[in-house]
Motif scaffolding. Structure first.
Motif, mmCIF file in Angstrom:
data_model
loop_
_atom_site.group_PDB
_atom_site.id
_atom_site.type_symbol
_atom_site.label_atom_id
_atom_site.label_comp_id
_atom_site.label_asym_id
_atom_site.label_seq_id
_atom_site.Cartn_x
_atom_site.Cartn_y
_atom_site.Cartn_z
ATOM 1 N N VAL A 37 43.918 27.117 23.118
ATOM 2 C CA VAL A 37 44.210 28.513 22.810
ATOM 3 C C VAL A 37 43.455 29.429 23.762
ATOM 4 N N THR A 38 42.194 29.134 24.022
ATOM 5 C CA THR A 38 41.406 29.935 24.957
ATOM 6 C C THR A 38 41.990 29.880 26.365
ATOM 7 N N LEU A 39 42.481 28.708 26.747
ATOM 8 C CA LEU A 39 43.075 28.567 28.075
ATOM 9 C C LEU A 39 44.368 29.363 28.222
ATOM 10 N N LEU A 40 45.159 29.408 27.174
ATOM 11 C CA LEU A 40 46.465 30.067 27.242
ATOM 12 C C LEU A 40 46.386 31.562 26.935
ATOM 13 N N ALA A 41 45.307 32.009 26.300
ATOM 14 C CA ALA A 41 45.223 33.402 25.858
ATOM 15 C C ALA A 41 45.420 34.414 26.981
ATOM 16 N N PRO A 42 44.803 34.259 28.163
ATOM 17 C CA PRO A 42 44.978 35.284 29.200
ATOM 18 C C PRO A 42 46.419 35.487 29.632
ATOM 19 N N VAL A 43 47.192 34.420 29.684
ATOM 20 C CA VAL A 43 48.560 34.529 30.194
ATOM 21 C C VAL A 43 49.600 34.625 29.079
ATOM 22 N N ALA A 44 49.173 34.617 27.823
ATOM 23 C CA ALA A 44 50.140 34.646 26.722
ATOM 24 C C ALA A 44 51.035 35.889 26.741
ATOM 25 N N PRO A 45 50.508 37.099 27.026
ATOM 26 C CA PRO A 45 51.400 38.273 27.016
ATOM 27 C C PRO A 45 52.251 38.419 28.275
ATOM 28 N N LEU A 59 45.909 28.022 38.922
ATOM 29 C CA LEU A 59 45.149 27.342 39.969
ATOM 30 C C LEU A 59 43.645 27.374 39.711
ATOM 31 N N THR A 60 43.155 28.497 39.178
ATOM 32 C CA THR A 60 41.700 28.647 39.038
ATOM 33 C C THR A 60 41.161 28.184 37.698
ATOM 34 N N ALA A 61 42.013 28.048 36.683
ATOM 35 C CA ALA A 61 41.528 27.675 35.349
ATOM 36 C C ALA A 61 42.206 26.423 34.810
ATOM 37 N N LEU A 62 43.530 26.437 34.754
ATOM 38 C CA LEU A 62 44.233 25.304 34.141
ATOM 39 C C LEU A 62 44.063 24.022 34.960
ATOM 40 N N LEU A 63 44.218 24.122 36.270
ATOM 41 C CA LEU A 63 44.098 22.916 37.105
ATOM 42 C C LEU A 63 42.696 22.313 37.052
ATOM 43 N N PRO A 64 41.621 23.112 37.169
ATOM 44 C CA PRO A 64 40.278 22.509 37.038
ATOM 45 C C PRO A 64 40.028 21.852 35.687
ATOM 46 N N MET A 88 34.327 31.101 33.233
ATOM 47 C CA MET A 88 34.820 32.403 32.773
ATOM 48 C C MET A 88 35.403 32.358 31.364
ATOM 49 N N LEU A 89 35.481 31.182 30.746
ATOM 50 C CA LEU A 89 35.974 31.084 29.377
ATOM 51 C C LEU A 89 34.900 30.588 28.410
ATOM 52 N N ARG A 90 33.658 30.679 28.807
ATOM 53 C CA ARG A 90 32.574 30.326 27.908
ATOM 54 C C ARG A 90 32.043 31.570 27.205
ATOM 55 N N PRO A 91 31.412 31.424 26.063
ATOM 56 C CA PRO A 91 31.011 32.592 25.250
ATOM 57 C C PRO A 91 30.223 33.644 26.019
ATOM 58 N N ALA A 92 29.393 33.245 26.956
ATOM 59 C CA ALA A 92 28.584 34.223 27.692
ATOM 60 C C ALA A 92 29.411 35.141 28.578
ATOM 61 N N SER A 93 30.705 34.810 28.795
ATOM 62 C CA SER A 93 31.534 35.620 29.693
ATOM 63 C C SER A 93 32.225 36.786 28.997
ATOM 64 N N SER A 94 32.073 36.907 27.683
ATOM 65 C CA SER A 94 32.772 37.975 26.946
ATOM 66 C C SER A 94 32.436 39.375 27.464
#
Length: 266
Positions: A117-125, A217-222, A232-238
Motif C-alpha cells: 500500500v505504501t509503495l502504490l500510494a504515491p501513484v494511486a491518483p 524506476l526509483t522505488a518499485l524496481l529497487p 523515502m518511504l520510511r517513517p522518518a521521511s514524512s
C-alpha cells in the motif's frame, strides 16, 4: 417631360397577386430605375415583409409552445457534476480501489512483503488525474476547453473529486495492512500536486506518465531487488513529503496562468 405610369398601374404592379402583361411590366420597371417618386409610390403599396415574417414566426412559436411538452428543470446536481467529475473516470477509480484491495490482500497473506500500500500510494491518483483532463476521455472536451470554467479551476475541481475517492480508499487500505497512514496520504498528495506542477510545462497527461515511470524506476524496481522499502518511504521521511508538497503547491500557484488556456496535450 417624363411621363409617369398611371397610379392604378403602379398599384397593380406592386400587388403580387396581379399579373401585368410583359410590355407594361417592362415599361414600369424601366421607369422605376430613373424615378424615385414612383419607387416610393410602389413601396407604399407593398406589404411590410418584416411584419408578415414576424407574424408567421410568432404563430409557429405559439404552435410549438402549445403542442410540445413543458420543459423539465434540470437538477442542480447534474449541472454541477460536469464541473467536478467526468463519468469516464469511474472505471479508473474502480481499478485503483481494486489494486489497493489486492495490495491489502497480498499483505495479509504474505506479511513479510514490504508494504505494498505504501509503495502504490504515491501513484494511486495518477490514472484518474490523467483522465480528468483528456480530450480522448471527455466527450465535452472541446466545449469545456473554450469556456471560462476551463483551466486550473476545472483541473483542481476534478482532481479534488478524484482525491475524495482515492484518499479514503488509501486510509482504509493503510488500516487494513498496518501501513503508516502518513506515508500513504502525504506521498499521494505530493505526487498529485507534482503532476499538476509538471503539467504546466509538458501537459498533465504527460506529467502522469513521467512521474509514474520515475516512481517505478526509483522505488518499485529497487524493492523487487532488495525486498525492502526505500528510504523515502520510511517513517522518518514524512516531514520531507509534507514540505515537498507545500513547495510544489507554490509552483502550481506560480504557474497557474499556463493552465488557463488548455490545449490538447493538457
Amino acid at each position: 417631360m417624363t411621363t409617369h405610369p398611371n397610379p392604378e398601374i403602379i398599384a397593380r404592379y406592386a400587388d403580387r397577386h396581379t399579373i401585368l402583361d410583359e410590355v407594361t411590366a417592362w415599361s414600369v420597371e424601366a421607369h422605376l430605375e430613373q424615378c424615385s417618386g414612383c419607387r416610393a409610390l410602389v413601396a407604399e403599396h407593398l406589404p411590410d415583409p418584416s411584419n408578415d415574417l414576424l407574424a408567421r414566426i410568432g404563430a409557429d412559436i405559439d404552435t410549438i409552445v402549445a403542442t410540445e411538452p413543458a420543459p423539465v428543470r434540470r437538477r442542480r446536481f447534474w449541472a454541477a457534476h460536469q464541473r467536478w467529475f467526468v463519468w469516464h473516470l469511474t472505471p479508473w477509480l474502480i481499478m485503483t480501489m481494486a489494486v489497493l484491495g489486492c495490495a491489502v490482500l497480498l499483505q495479509t497473506l504474505f506479511p513479510s512483503l514490504p508494504s505494498l500500500v505504501t509503495l502504490l500510494a504515491p501513484v494511486a491518483p495518477l490514472p484518474g488525474v490523467a483522465v480528468a483532463w483528456s480530450r480522448r476521455h471527455d466527450p465535452a472536451w472541446e466545449l469545456l476547453a473554450t469556456t471560462p470554467a476551463a483551466g486550473l479551476g476545472m483541473l483542481l475541481r476534478r482532481t479534488a473529486a478524484i482525491l475524495a475517492v482515492v484518499v479514503p480508499a488509501l486510509a482504509l487500505a493503510s488500516a487494513g495492512s498496518g501501513a503508516p497512514l502518513a506515508l500513504a496520504l502525504l506521498p499521494s498528495l505530493g505526487f498529485t500536486t507534482a503532476t499538476i506542477a509538471l503539467g504546466t510545462f509538458i501537459g498533465v497527461q504527460r506529467a502522469t506518465y513521467v512521474l509514474g515511470g520515475a516512481w517505478a524506476l526509483t522505488a518499485l524496481l529497487p524493492v523487487l531487488l532488495t525486498a525492502d522499502l526505500p528510504v523515502m518511504l520510511r517513517p522518518a521521511s514524512s516531514p520531507a513529503w509534507a514540505l515537498g508538497t507545500l513547495v510544489v503547491a507554490g509552483v502550481v500557484a506560480w504557474r497557474s496562468h499556463h493552465l488557463r488556456g488548455l490545449s490538447s496535450h493538457y
